[in-house]
Motif scaffolding. Structure first.
Motif, PDB file in Angstrom:
ATOM      1  N   PRO A 124      23.513 -76.801 -49.902  1.00 52.63           N
ATOM      2  CA  PRO A 124      22.595 -75.926 -49.571  1.00 52.63           C
ATOM      3  C   PRO A 124      22.931 -74.866 -48.662  1.00 52.63           C
ATOM      4  O   PRO A 124      23.784 -75.212 -47.809  1.00 52.63           O
ATOM      5  CB  PRO A 124      21.233 -76.641 -49.158  1.00 52.63           C
ATOM      6  N   ASN A 127      19.822 -72.188 -43.281  1.00 47.26           N
ATOM      7  CA  ASN A 127      18.736 -71.384 -42.838  1.00 47.26           C
ATOM      8  C   ASN A 127      18.639 -70.739 -41.417  1.00 47.26           C
ATOM      9  O   ASN A 127      19.230 -71.153 -40.554  1.00 47.26           O
ATOM     10  CB  ASN A 127      17.288 -72.010 -42.817  1.00 47.26           C
ATOM     11  N   THR A 202      18.876 -74.286 -52.108  1.00 46.00           N
ATOM     12  CA  THR A 202      18.149 -74.229 -51.127  1.00 46.00           C
ATOM     13  C   THR A 202      16.626 -73.924 -51.891  1.00 46.00           C
ATOM     14  O   THR A 202      15.769 -74.569 -51.358  1.00 46.00           O
ATOM     15  CB  THR A 202      18.431 -73.359 -49.964  1.00 46.00           C
TER      16      THR A 202
END
Length: 248
Positions: A124, A127, A202
């Motif tokens: 992923p 963030n 993600t």
């Protein structure tokens, strides 16, 4: 009585309006952010730290832009946002749903993330908010209240209360939840760091808790329920990140 063509047209317009609200919330947030920097911070020579930037983003996007775009849309339509989005203090049954959904979302994401990564063969994307928190773990205890005060309420009002609620007028519960998720998860791409493939992984994983949030809103018809589930979910991730980065 509407014909099949009219019904299809109404549904298409509603889907476009729903996705437009999601994009509009992001655009309004970007405009507010640029306005703050160009009109205030740059002239005053202020350079926000990464943690300051995270707080500013939460305030401008989830705190102002997301509710703001919902208010503007409902005023344009001549409808009452307050009456459209039901809110009430959760009773005992709803508290049980909140706890079950919170734990269930964490378990489903843990399992689902492993499946998605194994199937696609790509890790992923990172963030930006999580990366900032990981680099500044001492800030995480201050970030958690903001999750409950800004992050979860702003996103749930727009994506569940407004978007899912509007879609529910023309679609089944499952259809409204999935379409709201299709607008919720991709919006997060602006906060992701990494390749397009990693971002898609993600976004796919983010769809899992979004479906949970949508389901509990459908079950309870109370926006506070998905808001609290969302807040608990995000807070748990940040607490885990805190212990992972501090080792204590």
């Amino acid at each position: 009585m509407e014909s099949a063509v009219q019904q299809s047209g109404s549904r298409l317009r509603l889907v476009l309006a729903s996705f437009g609200l999601a994009v509009g919330g992001m655009v309004l947030g970007i405009v507010l952010l640029l306005g703050l920097f160009l009109a205030v911070l740059v002239p005053l020579g202020i350079q926000p730290s990464p943690t300051d930037g995270l707080v500013i983003s939460l305030v401008l996007f989830q705190g102002i832009a997301f509710p703001g775009i919902a208010i503007l849309y409902f005023r344009y339509k001549g409808r009452s946002l307050r009456q459209f989005v039901p809110v009430a203090i959760p009773g005992l049954r709803q508290v049980g749903i909140i706890i079950a959904a919170w734990i269930g979302a964490l378990v489903l994401v843990l399992v689902g993330a492993n499946v998605v990564v194994n199937l696609l063969g790509t890790e992923p994307a990172a963030n930006a908010a999580s990366q900032t928190a990981a680099e500044n773990p001492e800030f995480i205890p201050f970030l958690i209240p903001l999750v409950f005060l800004l992050n979860a309420p702003g996103e749930e009002l727009l994506f569940r209360g407004v978007i899912q609620g509007l879609l529910r007028e023309r679609f089944s519960a499952a259809g409204a939840i999935l379409l709201a998720t299709a607008s919720f998860a991709p919006i997060h791409i602006t906060a992701l760091i990494g390749s397009i493939e990693a971002a898609l992984v993600t976004i796919t994983i983010l769809s899992i808790p979004s479906i949970v949030f949508g389901a509990v809103y459908e079950i309870t018809d109370n926006i506070l329920v998905p808001t609290l589930v969302h807040g608990l979910y995000n807070a748990t991730l940040f607490v885990g990140l805190y212990f992972a980065t501090t080792g204590g």
